[in-house]
Design a protein around this motif. Sequence first.
Motif, short mmCIF file in Angstrom:
data_model
loop_
_atom_site.label_atom_id
_atom_site.label_comp_id
_atom_site.label_asym_id
_atom_site.label_seq_id
_atom_site.Cartn_x
_atom_site.Cartn_y
_atom_site.Cartn_z
N LYS A 324 17.33 -42.89 -13.60
CA LYS A 324 18.65 -43.30 -14.09
C LYS A 324 18.75 -44.82 -14.20
N ASP A 325 17.94 -45.53 -13.40
CA ASP A 325 17.97 -47.00 -13.52
C ASP A 325 17.06 -47.49 -14.65
N GLY A 326 16.48 -46.56 -15.39
CA GLY A 326 15.71 -46.94 -16.58
C GLY A 326 14.24 -47.23 -16.33
N THR A 327 13.75 -47.04 -15.09
CA THR A 327 12.34 -47.31 -14.83
C THR A 327 11.50 -46.05 -15.03
N SER A 328 10.24 -46.25 -15.41
CA SER A 328 9.38 -45.10 -15.65
C SER A 328 8.91 -44.51 -14.33
N VAL A 329 8.60 -43.24 -14.37
CA VAL A 329 7.95 -42.61 -13.22
C VAL A 329 6.48 -42.42 -13.56
N TYR A 330 5.75 -41.95 -12.55
CA TYR A 330 4.32 -41.69 -12.63
C TYR A 330 3.91 -41.07 -13.97
N ILE A 331 4.58 -39.97 -14.31
CA ILE A 331 4.17 -39.20 -15.48
C ILE A 331 4.36 -40.00 -16.78
N THR A 332 5.43 -40.79 -16.82
CA THR A 332 5.73 -41.54 -18.03
C THR A 332 4.68 -42.62 -18.27
N GLN A 333 4.38 -43.34 -17.18
CA GLN A 333 3.40 -44.41 -17.35
C GLN A 333 2.03 -43.82 -17.66
N ASP A 334 1.76 -42.62 -17.17
CA ASP A 334 0.47 -42.01 -17.45
C ASP A 334 0.32 -41.66 -18.93
N ILE A 335 1.41 -41.21 -19.53
CA ILE A 335 1.34 -40.94 -20.97
C ILE A 335 1.11 -42.25 -21.70
#
Length: 591
Positions: A324-335
């Motif tokens: 919700k604060d707009g930062t990526s999580v593990y899975i997003t950065q992996d893509i």
Amino acid sequence: MSIVHILQKAVIKSLNNIYNLTVTEQDFQINLTKNEFEGDYTVVLFSLLKKNFTSPDILGIQLGNDLIKNNSKIFIAFNIIKGFLNLSIADEFWIALLKNNYDDTCYGKQPLNGKRVMVEYSSPNTNKPLHLGHLRNNFLGWSVAEILKSCGYKVFKSCIVNDRGVHICKSMIAWQMFADGATPQTNNTKGDHFVGEYYVKFNDEYKRQVAELIEKNYTQKDAEKDAPIMKAVQQMLQDWEAGEFSVIELWKTMNGWVYEGFAATYKNIGSDFDKTYYESNTYLLGKDIVQQGLDKDVFYRKEDSSIWIDLTENGLDEKLVLRKDGTSVYITQDIGLAQQKYEEYKIDESIYVIGDEQNYHMKVLKLIAQKLSVASADAIHHLSYGMVELPSGKMKSREGTVVDADDLVDEMINTARKHTEELGKVKDFTAPELVHLYKTIGLGAMKFYLLRVDPKKKMVFNPEESIDFHGFTGPFIQYTYARIKSILRKEKFDPVINISTNLLKSEKDILVAAEQFPLVISEAAKELDPSKVANYIFTLAKTFNSFLSELSIIKAESEEKKQLRLQLAIMTANILKSGMQMLGIDVPERM
RNA sequence: GGUCCGGUAGCUCAGCUGGAUAGAGCAUCAGCCUUCUAAGCUGAGGGUCAUUGGUUCGAAUCCAAUCCGGAUCACCA
């Protein structure tokens, strides 16, 4: 072309000749003939009977006769037992195989095929030193890369360093609290171990504070959340993300210590990378991918403005892709990183050597990438390997049962030194030669031990068994190689002599095994499974040792036999060496 | 609970796209060093392939159920 392929084609052709029947390779099976029967290769006839044949004997006789008629230089005899057509292969075939390949150090390898593949492995956290699990990962990654190279792929080895996050801050906080300015230099400690000590100190202090709060009637959960040291860690993580100078400086310093330590370990075990990615550079990746997903309605936004993907129709759950604060999580950065690799290296395949506890994550990763129609999606392949356990159970850092990589390497090298000294065969070696030999043997034993089992399966690391240098071990194969080299030093090989002789059983056994090497390599590459290579070279080494105990090379019955056996020895040595190289293991000329 | 992975000799593992009497290594026992390195070779003992049912000419291998073990299902990475 391998004998199996030759045989497959010949059978297909013969069936067409005799019965006008069309079959494919999948319609019948070809095996090595069992020892107790006459012959070298066997065609299993049962499955062909379904194509309307009266009896396996008639089919066998007709097929056998036709095979010999059309391939008289290869197949010389056959017999049929209960639906098994056993074929004998001409000695000339084996001798030609030997003559054409015995001194080819690239035997079994394939030319470049134009395909590019990236193998990502190791992927350490920078808050503690490498342990046994990392070793399995490293050896697997390295070996798979080598095997793929042997099959003609252009391979790029990469590593993603998890250099940011809560775990790093824990070590940093503990260092601030307890170190009093100490450094790896002042303490004379390897950098990664030094930082790892503060990670342990953090956990000790954290546990102490939690216990203290519980005495003050906090619940376990509240105590864990409110412990001052944990609050400090969270504050530090925020400061890090805000780019606060002092935090960033400390972070750089401590990571620098760890990198020095890692570099030493990697150098010691013979591991390297063509490209190192740092999570601190990649963790913001994937934002535009999230936007893409929203545009394509693959993702959706919840009330609190966090972004999700619904994978329930694929049998999985809903998955968060942006906080919700707009930062990526593990899975997003992996893509994001998957995409980046694809663009930077133009790769056809992207292999991830990651433990099987992340099977779910990798499945989700690939699925999301596919749903987004990301170009790299289908290239993603997870080489999932099982955990390394101890005979006493799992390794647990909290209980101090983690086997440290550096310690283990030292111990193995030490054991190699002890064994070598006891045997006393290399007393004329110089000190540097000895150091090199001990390392070759010690590391060889360890790598072989970790690579000889199917990567997918979890394995038990038994410290006593792993330092055994007999039987199914690296040193056994190294020893076989060294013995061959010793013989070759004593006896000169004369390539002019033309060999036309009958093969004895144990001579042929070596050639039958040698013939399979190319197939084993491509199988290992297809399955991403180095244990296939390990098992194979062990069998080959055993076959050769058995041959050597039965027949003499130097005192062979005739000059022709001597030359034949020398060629066998050379070919065996070459295969053992290249097989071991695919496992990342050196072979010594003497030991 | 859902999903996934595994269960083969005392121990560690092969074999698993169905094929002949289930194989190695370690450990145990018995042999082999005036002869190319004994870190080796040869032999012996050791099995209800977790269980039950099914498919098949044929099942450790395929299917189903059950039991046991593990992983995973986080606004951690």
